[in-house]
Every structure is written in C-alpha cells, then in structure tokens.
Design an enzyme around this catalytic site. Sequence first.
Site, short mmCIF file in Angstrom:
data_model
loop_
_atom_site.label_atom_id
_atom_site.label_comp_id
_atom_site.label_asym_id
_atom_site.label_seq_id
_atom_site.Cartn_x
_atom_site.Cartn_y
_atom_site.Cartn_z
CE1 TYR A 144 31.81 34.62 44.55
CE2 TYR A 144 34.08 34.32 45.23
CZ TYR A 144 33.01 33.98 44.42
OH TYR A 144 33.17 32.99 43.48
CE LYS A 201 27.65 37.64 29.75
NZ LYS A 201 27.89 36.87 28.53
CG ASP A 233 30.35 34.79 27.49
OD1 ASP A 233 31.12 35.76 27.52
OD2 ASP A 233 29.21 34.85 26.99
CG ASP A 257 36.49 31.61 43.21
OD1 ASP A 257 37.44 30.82 43.25
OD2 ASP A 257 35.52 31.53 43.98
CG ASP A 261 39.14 26.42 40.93
OD1 ASP A 261 39.98 27.11 41.53
OD2 ASP A 261 38.42 25.58 41.49
#
Length: 370
Positions: A144, A201, A233, A257, A261
């Site tokens: 970001y 990852k 994942d 992020d 959620d």
Amino acid sequence: MNQTNHVCLLPGDGIGPEIIAEGVKILDAVGALSGVTFTYSEALIGGIAIDKTGVALPKATLEAAQASDAVLLAAVGGPKWDTTDPGKPRPEEGLLGIRKELGLYANLRPVRLFPALAEASPLKADIVAGVDLLIVRELTGGLYFGKRERFFDEVGCGTGGLPGQRAFDTLEYREYEVERILRHAFDAARKRTKRLHSIDKANVLESSRLWRECAHRVALDYPGVELIDMLVDNAAMQLVKCPRQFDVVVTENMFGDILSDEASMLTGSLGMLASASLGDGTALYEPSHGSAPDIAGKGVANPLAQILSVEMMLRYSFGLDEAADAIVAAIEGVLAAGWRTRDIASPDTPPDRIIGTKAMGDLVAVTLQQ
Ligand code: NAD
C-alpha cells in the site's frame, strides 16, 4: 480523577457521521461516570475533505490530529469519489496519509465473539464459539505504500500485441519495519496465551522470506512464546475451518487487511470489528469496516465497531481499563437482552428487537450507567 483528554474526531464519509456520534455518546457517558473530561475537535478527511478542500488529508486535519491526545476516525470513501484516474485524489489517500504521518505502524484488530452473537455468524456456532484472537497488522509499509506506476500506450501491452497499459505496485519492507511490528506482536502474545502465528507467503515472496527470518530471530528474545509460521493462503482457510487455533496473528499490511475482513465474519459482522493504530505518538482508533455507502443515511449501521474503538482508546491511550471493561460488559448486556442492529440479526430475531444506529448507542450508554 481529574484528567482532561482531547480527542480529534474524523467522521469522514458514508455512515461515518452516524456512527461517530455514537462513539462520542459513549465517551461522554464514560466521562460522566469517571470524572474524566473529554474535549473534542472535528476535522475533515476522505471524500468530504476532497469536496471542501481538494485533498483527502488537509494540513489542518493533520495538525488537529497531531495536537490531540487521540484520534477517533469513522470511515472514508464512497462511489462519488471512486476513480481509476491516477491523477485524481482518492479518499483512501487521507487514511493512508494520516497513518503514515502519525507513524502508526501497528494496527491491532481484536476479533472476539460476543457469546450472544454465535448465531449471527455465517459459520456454525460450534466453530465460532469461544473465538478471541488478535490480529496485529503492519500498517505503514508493504504494497500500500510501495512505488507504483501506470504506463500508457506501450507496444505489446494490449491484447493482440497492440499498444496498451502496464501497471505495477511494489511490496517492499525494511528490516526495522518488520522487526518492530513483530516485537509488538510478541509482546501481545506474551500477555495472552503465548502463541503467535506469523503469516507470510515465504514460498513465493522475497519480502516474506525477510519477514520469516526476522520472526525467527526476534523469537529468540521471547523464549516463552510459541512461534508458528503459516502461509497466507492456508491461514485464510484455517481461519474459517478452525479459528480457535489462533490467538495472536501477525502479518504484513495487505494480508492483514484481507484476513481481518474475513475474520470479522467470525464475530457476526464487519460492524463488530474495532481497531487501534499505534505508533510512537498520538494513536488513532477506527472501525475496521468502510463507509458502507449502501446503508449510509438510513440510520441502520451498527455502531458497535466504533464504540469498541472507543473502548480500545480508553485502554491504549488513556489507561482507563476499568471504563473499557465496563463498555464491553455493557455491550454484552445489550446483546444478551436480544437487541440487534440489522447486520447482526438472525432469522429468529423478533422484529421489535431490531434497532437502528442511534438506539443501539443509547442502549449501550444507558446500560453503562446502570
Ligand atoms: P464496507 O466495509 O464499507 O462495507 C462492506 C459491507 O459491510 C457492506 O454491505 C456494508 O453495508 C456492510 N457494513 C460495513 N460496516 C457496517 C456497519 N457498521 N454496520 C452494518 N453493516 C456494515 O466496504 P466496501 O463496501 O467495500 O467499501 C465502501 C467504501 O469504504 C469504499 O469507498 C472503500 O474504499 C471504503 N473503505 C474505507 C475503509 C476505512 O475507512 N477504513 C475501509 C474499507 C473500505
């Protein structure tokens, strides 16, 4: 107690003004009970700031935030300001900008299921029962904040070898950025059940390999804390399969992020998930959800994530743990009595128990004072 705390309010867009009013209501109720005085200033951020000043984070807003003891933000964004034109201002620039300017690198998102809401989660009640985890998200680095660019009319980028566009974003981390967020998470884990999942990852991304190396090095300073590496994942899957295996979860900005959620659904609704963004100076508190333009202005938004952000503010910025505990107990009481906003209602909720934003805030405030 004779304490005065100045809070900078940033209502933002969409449901922002509706829910922040309920947050202030609770702060005022805490003030009346504890003798602590809260004073407020209000400033522009996001889409409304673009409309009024041309930028998403006006200088005056930043100055007001820096001059306060804590910042309470609601949410920014909406279709009115959605654009794919890189030259136009976007509401999210306000959010990213204030995080960067205040140095808010640690975002804490507690995911706790209020027992009365077990039936509100889309997952089975026996899977979500007892869920109580803390997501520690890195907030000022990664994708970001990395270099990004879009090129136009490059030969071979369009379909069929025609000229087209090319874009890139960069996921970059410096060692110190990774280390400080990991230490934050290890400290939190030490105070809880001493189990820390570090999500990366590392099978693909170099930045994740740096992350994993740092995690193992920092772990040497926390011998009592068990460190578990997990690929993102797999973590996304494990969160819905067996969420109780997690206690403290630490991860980079974008993974955090998305995973938070997802995790919000364990609590019944995105409208239940609060967050604290901490750095070395003034901290910022905000719900994890967005501006919910689909329900803005209807008076039906769930204000509990905003109220729980106030609870975190009392704990982390003002050391008012007793008042913070009282807010949690009041919310528990209101939910146990069957009151629900629309997003956390189940098919069995009697229609007369489904209430709006203001009524939910009123009930929490009244219960707090009992
Ligand atoms: P959103 O979080 O605003 O909404 C997703 C869904 O959850 C919607 O159906 C919404 O009605 C519901 N919801 C969210 N908060 C709720 C609440 N308190 N009570 C009841 N229901 C609630 O996400 P989105 O729709 O993807 O994004 C809308 C806008 O918000 C976009 O402009 C986005 O960029 C912005 N956004 C802002 C933030 C922030 O300010 N921190 C975070 C995420 C998205």
